[in-house]
Design an enzyme around this catalytic site. Structure first.
Site, PDB file in Angstrom:
ATOM      1  N   LYS A  43       0.744  -1.293  -0.029  1.00 34.70           N
ATOM      2  CA  LYS A  43       0.011  -0.003  -0.010  1.00 34.70           C
ATOM      3  C   LYS A  43       0.685   1.315  -0.112  1.00 34.70           C
ATOM      4  CE  LYS A  43      -1.956  -1.344   3.929  1.00 34.70           C
ATOM      5  NZ  LYS A  43      -1.743  -2.896   4.056  1.00 34.70           N
ATOM      6  N   HIS A  81       4.914   0.342   6.435  1.00 37.12           N
ATOM      7  CA  HIS A  81       4.784   0.543   5.141  1.00 37.12           C
ATOM      8  C   HIS A  81       6.043   0.810   4.461  1.00 37.12           C
ATOM      9  CE1 HIS A  81       0.121   2.002   5.429  1.00 37.12           C
ATOM     10  NE2 HIS A  81       0.422   0.535   5.684  1.00 37.12           N
ATOM     11  N   LEU A 104       4.200  -8.347  -8.881  1.00 43.49           N
ATOM     12  CA  LEU A 104       4.075  -9.359  -9.990  1.00 43.49           C
ATOM     13  C   LEU A 104       5.301  -9.892 -10.329  1.00 43.49           C
ATOM     14  CD1 LEU A 104       2.038 -10.602 -11.890  1.00 43.49           C
ATOM     15  CD2 LEU A 104       2.688  -8.696 -13.715  1.00 43.49           C
ATOM     16  N   THR A 153       8.104  -5.601   8.156  1.00 41.95           N
ATOM     17  CA  THR A 153       8.819  -4.098   8.257  1.00 41.95           C
ATOM     18  C   THR A 153       8.795  -3.725   9.570  1.00 41.95           C
ATOM     19  OG1 THR A 153       7.635  -3.565   6.431  1.00 41.95           O
ATOM     20  CG2 THR A 153       8.866  -1.819   7.436  1.00 41.95           C
ATOM     21  N   ARG A 197       7.129 -13.761   6.908  1.00 41.06           N
ATOM     22  CA  ARG A 197       5.897 -13.900   6.561  1.00 41.06           C
ATOM     23  C   ARG A 197       5.356 -15.142   6.072  1.00 41.06           C
ATOM     24  NH1 ARG A 197       6.418  -8.072   3.751  1.00 41.06           N
ATOM     25  NH2 ARG A 197       6.146  -6.891   5.683  1.00 41.06           N
ATOM     26  N   ASN A 221       1.557  -0.627  14.653  1.00 39.88           N
ATOM     27  CA  ASN A 221       1.567  -2.189  14.257  1.00 39.88           C
ATOM     28  C   ASN A 221       1.817  -2.204  12.740  1.00 39.88           C
ATOM     29  OD1 ASN A 221      -1.046  -1.097  14.007  1.00 39.88           O
ATOM     30  ND2 ASN A 221      -1.966  -3.012  14.228  1.00 39.88           N
TER      31      ASN A 221
HETATM   32  P1  IMP Z   1      -2.227  -6.446  16.268  1.00 42.58           P
HETATM   33  O1  IMP Z   1      -2.712  -5.742  15.340  1.00 42.58           O
HETATM   34  O2  IMP Z   1      -0.743  -6.066  16.814  1.00 42.58           O
HETATM   35  O3  IMP Z   1      -3.128  -6.718  17.589  1.00 42.58           O
HETATM   36  O4  IMP Z   1      -2.163  -8.112  15.732  1.00 42.58           O
HETATM   37  C1  IMP Z   1      -3.143  -8.735  15.356  1.00 42.58           C
HETATM   38  C2  IMP Z   1      -2.905  -9.534  14.126  1.00 42.58           C
HETATM   39  O5  IMP Z   1      -2.959  -8.554  13.111  1.00 42.58           O
HETATM   40  C3  IMP Z   1      -1.770 -10.202  14.215  1.00 42.58           C
HETATM   41  O6  IMP Z   1      -2.108 -11.432  13.360  1.00 42.58           O
HETATM   42  C4  IMP Z   1      -0.765  -9.246  13.307  1.00 42.58           C
HETATM   43  O7  IMP Z   1       0.375 -10.174  12.640  1.00 42.58           O
HETATM   44  C5  IMP Z   1      -1.571  -8.700  12.177  1.00 42.58           C
HETATM   45  N1  IMP Z   1      -1.035  -7.493  11.767  1.00 42.58           N
HETATM   46  C6  IMP Z   1      -1.293  -6.320  12.411  1.00 42.58           C
HETATM   47  N2  IMP Z   1      -0.524  -5.235  11.815  1.00 42.58           N
HETATM   48  C7  IMP Z   1      -0.120  -5.816  10.665  1.00 42.58           C
HETATM   49  C8  IMP Z   1       0.670  -5.337   9.672  1.00 42.58           C
HETATM   50  O8  IMP Z   1       0.750  -4.008   9.335  1.00 42.58           O
HETATM   51  N3  IMP Z   1       0.830  -6.156   8.712  1.00 42.58           N
HETATM   52  C9  IMP Z   1       0.509  -7.586   8.669  1.00 42.58           C
HETATM   53  N4  IMP Z   1       0.121  -7.931   9.599  1.00 42.58           N
HETATM   54  C10 IMP Z   1      -0.418  -7.196  10.767  1.00 42.58           C
END
Ligand code: IMP
Length: 429
Positions: free
Chosen positions: A16, A41, A331, A298, A304, A38
């Site tokens: 994004k 980007h 891609l 990141t 992942r 959390n």
């Molecule tokens: P939280 O948002 O830290 O409470 O995490 C809840 C779920 O969302 C977990 O599985 C995290 O790995 C996922 N998560 C939160 N933020 C991201 C992000 O920016 N990218 C990918 N996964 C995320």
């Protein structure tokens, strides 16, 4: 001029940041609408390579006002550090606006996040540990601290003291965890209030005013739409509304003001943390996608989980959010993989369905129904036009377009801003 929403159509990390950096050029406002620190980007442009966590991805354009809206949970310490890092890299943050209505992520929220995950044991969610769930819980319980509270320093200090005491009781009695140091948090919060004060304002009012004057607003999603608290595979979700409805609620703008909705979708799928992932490939394919796609968080650095494109899950997001066009990212990571697979439905307990069931336990045992497509030879990264893409890559993108029922506007073939094919203007669709 309508507002545009750019959301992640998968479980996050769809690129994004690059799409927003690309499209923000002609916008007046770039508004982050959900989540907190959390998010991660990645933006690569002529100024360098940047990892953004709370600051909106359009910050590099001098004409854009970057904003954090009411629905964001702001980690003040992390935000100040991010501002300092960006400043050191030559990026101006003078125009940053932070909503008075946004809630604060406090140090005890992070301690609670860790303690709650530990208590969940095998049923852990794999959160980022950034205090997101506990901060949104306090907000919903009406016990939260808001960014605007920092503007009255004396009252803020009282609120912080009370909140730390309450959180410490919880940490110690409920989770057997260490309490946070109240005096340290008080000192820190005084500093946050002093340093963040100049950025705090009524973001939502300014946005409505901007829209009424025909200014262009770009609403930036964080976390993928499949992690939405209502629509996602609860409880394996984040704690905010990551889709279009969440964008309007957070930014304080009417739903009718949203025009284009662009979903960024990987050419494959990734997921971080726990939760169902029917097309996950725990084999050489998954390893290829992870290594070539540099699929490491990141924010947390976690590897992942990777797998084939899930058209059933992606279509759910398209329909749910009224997506008007797709940005297909990464891609190039599929270069050389042959054959390719697209998941068009699931077999669950002997029944084939083409939609995402509400209960995650069903999705955990879903067997994907795949359609196979030939891969392609050669690299997609040098392509700048549709015609320059290999035949197989075009067929793959066309099939995704058919399955999604909306056109592709952008194809990303590399991390840099110019490693992009623009098929049509996503802001006019
Ligand atoms: P939280 O948002 O830290 O409470 O995490 C809840 C779920 O969302 C977990 O599985 C995290 O790995 C996922 N998560 C939160 N933020 C991201 C992000 O920016 N990218 C990918 N996964 C995320």
């Amino acid at each position: 001029m309508p507002a545009t929403v750019i959301l992640g159509g998968h479980w996050g990390d769809e690129g994004k940041g690059k799409v927003i950096d690309l499209l923000a050029a002609n916008c007046s406002y770039n508004v982050r609408y959900s989540g907190g620190a959390n998010a991660g980007h990645t933006v690569v442009n002529e100024h360098g390579s940047f990892a953004l966590h709370q600051v909106p991805s359009g910050v590099f354009h001098p004409g854009v006002v970057p904003m954090l809206a009411a629905g964001v949970v702001v980690d003040p310490q992390a935000l100040l550090e991010e501002i300092a890092t960006l400043r050191a890299q030559g990026v101006s943050l003078d125009r940053l606006h932070v909503s008075e209505r946004a809630h604060l992520v406090m140090p005890y929220h992070k301690a609670l996040d860790t303690a709650m995950e530990a208590r969940r044991g095998e049923r852990r969610l794999g959160t980022t540990g950034k205090g997101i769930g506990p901060a949104y819980s306090d907000k919903a319980a009406r016990d939260g601290l808001r960014v605007g509270d920092m503007l009255d320093r004396k009252r803020f200090a009282e609120l912080v003291r009370q909140s730390v005491e309450a959180a410490n009781r919880q940490l110690v009695a409920l989770y057997g965890a260490e309490p946070v140091d109240a005096e340290h948090v008080l000192d820190q919060s005084e500093e946050w209030a002093r340093q963040l004060g100049p950025y705090i304002c009524d973001v939502e009012r300014e946005l409505r005013y901007g829209l009424s004057r025909g200014q262009m607003v770009l609403l930036e999603g964080a976390q993928g739409a499949l992690l939405d608290i209502d629509a996602g595979s609860y409880p394996y979700v984040t704690s905010s509304s990551t889709g279009v409805a969440g964008a309007c609620a957070s930014a304080g703008i009417p739903v009718q003001s949203v025009g284009p909705v662009v979903a960024a979708l990987h050419a494959y799928m990734t997921r971080v943390g726990e939760g169902p992932f029917p097309t996950e490939q725990e084999n050489g394919i998954g390893e290829h996608l992870r290594v070539v796609g540099k699929e490491f968080g990141t924010t947390t650095g976690r590897a992942r989980r990777c797998g084939w494109f899930d058209a059933a899950a992606s279509r759910y997001i398209v329909d749910l959010n009224g997506v008007t066009s797709l940005a297909i990212t990464k891609l190039d990571i599929l270069d050389g993989l042959d054959p390719l697979k697209l998941c068009v439905g699931y077999e669950i307990d002997g029944k084939i369905i083409d939609y995402v069931p509400a209960r995650p336990e069903l999705l955990f045992r879903a067997e994907p129904v795949y359609e196979e497509l030939p891969g392609w030879q050669g690299r997609t990264t040098p392509a700048r036009t549709w015609e320059e893409l290999p035949d197989g890559a075009r067929a793959y993108v066309r099939r995704i377009e058919e399955l999604m029922g909306v056109p592709v506007s952008i194809i990303s073939v590399g991390p840099a801003r110019d490693e992009t094919i623009i098929l049509r203007d996503p802001l006019s669709m």
